[in-house]
Design an enzyme around this catalytic site. Structure first.
Site, PDB file in Angstrom:
ATOM      1  N   ARG A  54       4.247   5.900   5.291  1.00  0.00           N
ATOM      2  CA  ARG A  54       3.241   6.220   4.259  1.00  0.00           C
ATOM      3  C   ARG A  54       2.680   7.601   4.545  1.00  0.00           C
ATOM      4  O   ARG A  54       2.288   7.915   5.675  1.00  0.00           O
ATOM      5  CB  ARG A  54       2.107   5.196   4.234  1.00  0.00           C
ATOM      6  CG  ARG A  54       0.977   5.613   3.286  1.00  0.00           C
ATOM      7  CD  ARG A  54      -0.029   4.515   3.007  1.00  0.00           C
ATOM      8  NE  ARG A  54       0.471   3.578   2.011  1.00  0.00           N
ATOM      9  CZ  ARG A  54      -0.325   2.788   1.276  1.00  0.00           C
ATOM     10  NH1 ARG A  54      -1.634   2.826   1.431  1.00  0.00           N
ATOM     11  NH2 ARG A  54       0.195   1.967   0.388  1.00  0.00           N
TER      12      ARG A  54
ATOM     13  N   GLN B 107       2.248  -2.592   9.009  1.00  0.00           N
ATOM     14  CA  GLN B 107       1.950  -1.168   8.996  1.00  0.00           C
ATOM     15  C   GLN B 107       1.236  -0.813  10.298  1.00  0.00           C
ATOM     16  O   GLN B 107       0.166  -1.349  10.589  1.00  0.00           O
ATOM     17  CB  GLN B 107       1.054  -0.814   7.809  1.00  0.00           C
ATOM     18  CG  GLN B 107       0.806   0.686   7.660  1.00  0.00           C
ATOM     19  CD  GLN B 107      -0.251   1.000   6.616  1.00  0.00           C
ATOM     20  OE1 GLN B 107      -1.427   0.729   6.828  1.00  0.00           O
ATOM     21  NE2 GLN B 107       0.165   1.578   5.490  1.00  0.00           N
TER      22      GLN B 107
ATOM     23  N   ARG C 156      -5.749  -3.742  -5.349  1.00  0.00           N
ATOM     24  CA  ARG C 156      -6.853  -4.458  -6.003  1.00  0.00           C
ATOM     25  C   ARG C 156      -6.388  -5.569  -6.955  1.00  0.00           C
ATOM     26  O   ARG C 156      -7.021  -6.624  -7.007  1.00  0.00           O
ATOM     27  CB  ARG C 156      -7.763  -3.463  -6.730  1.00  0.00           C
ATOM     28  CG  ARG C 156      -8.597  -2.614  -5.779  1.00  0.00           C
ATOM     29  CD  ARG C 156      -9.445  -1.595  -6.529  1.00  0.00           C
ATOM     30  NE  ARG C 156     -10.289  -0.836  -5.642  1.00  0.00           N
ATOM     31  CZ  ARG C 156      -9.910   0.255  -4.975  1.00  0.00           C
ATOM     32  NH1 ARG C 156      -8.662   0.687  -5.105  1.00  0.00           N
ATOM     33  NH2 ARG C 156     -10.734   0.895  -4.178  1.00  0.00           N
TER      34      ARG C 156
ATOM     35  N   TYR D 166      -5.739   9.507   9.125  1.00  0.00           N
ATOM     36  CA  TYR D 166      -5.679   8.872  10.429  1.00  0.00           C
ATOM     37  C   TYR D 166      -4.857   9.748  11.379  1.00  0.00           C
ATOM     38  O   TYR D 166      -4.443  10.854  11.019  1.00  0.00           O
ATOM     39  CB  TYR D 166      -5.148   7.447  10.300  1.00  0.00           C
ATOM     40  CG  TYR D 166      -6.053   6.574   9.441  1.00  0.00           C
ATOM     41  CD1 TYR D 166      -7.398   6.416   9.769  1.00  0.00           C
ATOM     42  CD2 TYR D 166      -5.585   5.940   8.299  1.00  0.00           C
ATOM     43  CE1 TYR D 166      -8.246   5.649   8.983  1.00  0.00           C
ATOM     44  CE2 TYR D 166      -6.423   5.166   7.507  1.00  0.00           C
ATOM     45  CZ  TYR D 166      -7.757   5.031   7.848  1.00  0.00           C
ATOM     46  OH  TYR D 166      -8.600   4.277   7.069  1.00  0.00           O
TER      47      TYR D 166
ATOM     48  N   SER E  57       0.150  -4.119  -1.390  1.00  0.00           N
ATOM     49  CA  SER E  57      -0.145  -2.923  -0.615  1.00  0.00           C
ATOM     50  C   SER E  57      -1.001  -3.246   0.601  1.00  0.00           C
ATOM     51  O   SER E  57      -1.803  -4.185   0.579  1.00  0.00           O
ATOM     52  CB  SER E  57      -0.877  -1.921  -1.510  1.00  0.00           C
ATOM     53  OG  SER E  57      -0.906  -0.645  -0.920  1.00  0.00           O
ATOM     54  N   PRO E  58      -0.867  -2.484   1.680  1.00  0.00           N
ATOM     55  CA  PRO E  58      -1.741  -2.688   2.835  1.00  0.00           C
ATOM     56  C   PRO E  58      -3.212  -2.536   2.445  1.00  0.00           C
ATOM     57  O   PRO E  58      -3.585  -1.571   1.780  1.00  0.00           O
ATOM     58  CB  PRO E  58      -1.318  -1.582   3.799  1.00  0.00           C
ATOM     59  CG  PRO E  58       0.075  -1.226   3.403  1.00  0.00           C
ATOM     60  CD  PRO E  58       0.116  -1.408   1.920  1.00  0.00           C
TER      61      PRO E  58
END
Length: 789
Positions: free
Chosen positions: A643, A514, A737, A595, A435-436
């Site tokens: 996303r 991304q 993680r 964002y 994942s980013p």
């Protein structure tokens, strides 16, 4: 063991329901007389607590108040797990032995859907009649000297608290005690979308049975299980709108019973159903912030509820009683005991409630899954709570799980996570995505050696797709001064170096970029210096859909003008062109987490009155314009994903229904998949964390739109990935993680499952490490005799 002082019990009397308590109960000080305990409610939890406390100390004076008669009960069967039964056996063998004599045991679960019946074995259930369970507990309490007062209302809790040393409120889901001290317990009650009725059949099912009925009014489901040699519990459930359409609101109890028997005649072998003051009801999930107040403590449904579809109500109440009794033994005073009880039980109950909520919501949304292949539907149902997983289901019934895998298309010996997946012209060799993850380690937006090692090591680690962090499209679009960018040629050259390493050294691994713009969440400190906190100096001006700061102390952004929107769209286009030249295999547009583009989508952050604000269609306009512009310069054969935050976790914000429409809109413009995250849009969000907690949003988008999805969020094990993929809840799983903890996470997942196929390839220099290292001898003979000195 504690002892306490009090003023002595009073005689019982009917006092009605409790009113708001006028006094604050206080835990008594520890002095010299036996503990006096009042228990409100004679259900299994309250009775078992009474028996345990009396058995542990026969001098205790324990009184149970129950408003109903001894043989009144409004349910039929009770299911208990082996874990709970083990606790009962250890704490009170007499109760366990009595229950053991009446248990009905079975191993199978049957799922019946569209005429197909699939059976999964090896589950291990034990059940008995609720009335019989109460009889056992009544007898045990009487044998021990507990005073049982039936057909008697307890004193109000404040009166009991003044009179007794300890008051245990086991007065059920409609607890008057909880309401009397609501200002202290602070209960949260969530009402759900299905109606259900608790009934019984006069024969024993030979398995735990789930049967689906697709009627002219909508889908209905039956949950059935045996609780005696000649009796079964039958619960019929359906969504509120189906219940209304079917006319259940207009007919009486017997009419409902007869109609349910007719709808599920095949499951019931044409036999009738019976009721016991049964009524249609809506399940309520109850969570209390606190469980005790002074010397008053909540137990069982008074403290918490968990949906019946995971069979946990009586189990939790009995386990509460075990924990409370143990804490009273272990702690020096009541106050310490109640604190210890709450500390011990709350995390366990919260975990159960998360599983129950997942199960409940699966059945609420059952209509989404009706068209799944029958075996996958059965697997999906069995794993709905996320507690039963692919791996433990395989251990329970390898034949069933193997059949599901073959039907899914897994080659022999290939776990679901190592099956390939195609997006446009890109075929991923497995379903794992790195994942980013923002690293905040760039200088002037240029990715350096850190990024080469960070992304390169995870590409070597076996994932099918490795994603960059959010790469910013302008200096002003950075989150922090250390974020990467793609707005200069130097940045593009550095990214090309990373991409070439991945393609050369980890052939078969794809790398995606991304692209995003920070919007109102920019100009902040590095994460470890203060996440989302404004810079102390060196700030740059922020822009956003509307001039709303992220946090009270955040910078107020400027509302973007039409010309500025055009400039930003061109910044995204230029960055995408550079990304294509750098050789990235996939591009993801970041429209999540508050964002810039996410800020346009949410009504909480977009208050515009022009063509870019208002309805969801208008709020989508600018993100779709950016998507179209990027798609026009991004190579046709390479996929684009988006996303999104599927919910803002805040009142008035974007929700699950909006997420489906957002996904549909991007799909219509050519998105190849939706990467489904949640939240981080507003600072005062209230997320509901838990294991793979965001997956239901991905699942809903996938089932509703048919668009491929990437699930992300608290997916931590390869077992989770296999379970989600095989159940059809997602197409790809993105993990963050776990890849920070172990860059070789995917390689190790293959090794731990004994898989060595094309879905994951060990780099030649690493192949010698493809077996788990030995950690020491484990086969030494065990000592059989201990000799004294």
């Amino acid at each position: 063991m504690l002892s306490t002082k009090g003023t002595g019990p009073t005689s019982s009397g009917a006092r009605g329901t409790a009113q708001p308590a006028p006094t604050n109960p206080q835990p008594p000080t520890t002095t010299g007389h036996p503990l006096r305990v009042a228990i409100i409610g004679g259900g299994p939890g309250g009775l078992y607590a009474a028996a345990l406390l009396k058995r542990l100390d026969p001098t205790r004076e324990i009184t149970v108040w129950e408003r109903n008669a001894p043989d009144d009960t409004f349910g039929f069967g009770v299911v208990l797990s082996d874990e709970t039964l083990g606790g009962i056996e250890h704490a009170d063998p007499a109760v366990y032995e009595a229950m053991q004599n009446d248990f009905v045991r079975w191993d199978d679960i049957d799922i019946v859907h569209r005429g197909a019946r699939h059976t999964s074995g090896g589950h291990g259930f034990a059940a008995l009649g609720r009335k019989r369970l109460l009889e056992i507990l009544h007898d045990r309490c009487r044998d021990l000297g507990v005073e049982l007062r039936f057909r008697t209302e307890a004193l109000d809790p404040a009166g009991l608290a003044d009179t007794y040393d300890l008051v245990i409120a086991a007065d059920g889901v409609n607890s008057a005690t909880r309401e009397a001290y609501a200002h202290v317990f602070r209960p949260h009650v969530a009402t759900h979308h299905c109606r259900y009725i608790w009934l019984a059949a006069d024969f024993a099912f030979d398995a735990f049975r789930f049967e689906i009925a697709e009627t002219e009014h909508g889908v209905m489901q039956l949950h059935g299980y045996p609780y005696a040699a000649d009796a079964s519990t039958v619960i019929v459930e359906m969504r509120e709108e189906v219940w209304q359409a079917a006319g259940f609101a207009e007919i009486d109890e017997q009419g409902s019973v007869d109609r349910c028997a007719k709808i599920f005649a095949d499951a019931l072998r044409g036999r009738p159903l019976k009721s016991n003051k049964s009524a249609w009801t809506t399940f309520r999930t109850i969570v209390n912030e606190r469980w005790s107040h002074g010397n008053v403590v909540l137990l069982g449904d008074a403290a918490h509820t968990a949906h019946f579809s995971i069979g946990s109500g009586t189990k939790l109440a009995v386990e509460d009683a075990l924990a409370l009794a143990a804490c009273l033994e272990e702690q020096p005073d009541i106050s310490s005991a109640l604190s210890a009880y709450e500390d011990e039980r709350k995390p366990v109950v919260a975990s159960t409630q998360r599983a129950a909520r997942a199960s409940l919501e699966w059945f609420e949304n059952l209509g989404l899954y009706l068209d799944q292949p029958p075996l996958q539907f059965a697997f999906n149902l069995l794993t709905r709570s996320r507690r039963v997983t692919h791996d433990n289901l395989r251990l329970r019934d390898a034949g069933f799980t193997g059949a599901v895998e073959r039907d899914f298309g897994c080659p022999t010996g290939t776990p679901p996570m190592f099956t390939p997946f195609r997006l446009r012209g890109l075929t991923l060799r497995n379903r794992v995505v790195v994942s980013p993850m923002d690293m905040y380690s760039a200088t002037d937006g240029v990715p350096g050696d850190f990024h080469l090692v960070h992304l390169g090591s995870r590409a070597l680690g076996g994932a099918g797709l490795v994603m960059t962090e959010m790469v910013c499209v302008s200096p002003e679009g950075r989150i922090t001064p250390a974020c990467t960018g793609l707005y200069t040629g130097r940045q593009a050259d550095s990214w090309k170096r990373v991409v070439q390493f991945v393609h050369t050294q980890a052939p078969g691994t794809a790398i995606g970029v991304q692209l995003g713009h920070s919007g109102r969440k920019g100009s902040t400190k590095l994460m470890w210096e203060g996440m989302d906190e404004p810079l102390d100096d060196g700030n740059w001006p922020l822009v956003a859909a509307s001039p709303i700061p992220y946090k009270p102390d955040s910078q107020i952004p400027r509302e973007l003008s039409r010309s500025q929107l055009t400039d930003i769209r061109e910044q995204f286009t230029s960055a995408a062109w550079r990304a294509a030249r750098a050789g990235f295999d996939l591009l993801e547009l970041h429209c999540a987490h508050g964002y810039l583009l996410s800020g346009f989508l949410s009504p909480l952050t977009n208050r515009r009155t022009d063509a870019y604000g208002g309805t969801l269609e208008k709020r989508l306009r600018f993100p779709l314009e950016v998507f179209d512009a990027v798609r026009n310069v991004w190579p046709e054969e390479r996929p684009m994903t988006v996303r999104i935050s599927a919910t803002d976790w805040a009142e008035g914000g974007t929700g699950a229904d909006d997420a489906v429409e957002i996904a549909r809109a991007f799909a219509a413009h050519g998105a190849d998949a939706i990467d489904v995250s949640t939240g981080q849009v507003v600072a005062d969000e209230r997320p509901e964390f838990g294991r793979s907690y965001q997956t239901p949003y991905a699942d809903r988008i996938r089932r509703t739109t048919g668009l491929p999805v990437i699930a992300v969020g608290a997916i931590s094990s390869w077992d989770d990935v296999n379970s989600l993929i095989l159940a059809g809840r997602t197409d790809l799983c993105a993990l963050a993680r776990p890849h920070l903890y172990d860059p070789n996470w995917t390689l190790h997942a293959a090794a731990e499952q004994g898989y060595d196929g094309p879905g994951v390839v060990w780099p030649d220099p690493y192949r010698a490490g493809s077996r788990r290292p030995q950690t020491g001898r484990t086969d030494a003979p065990k000592p059989r005799l201990t000799l004294g000195t």
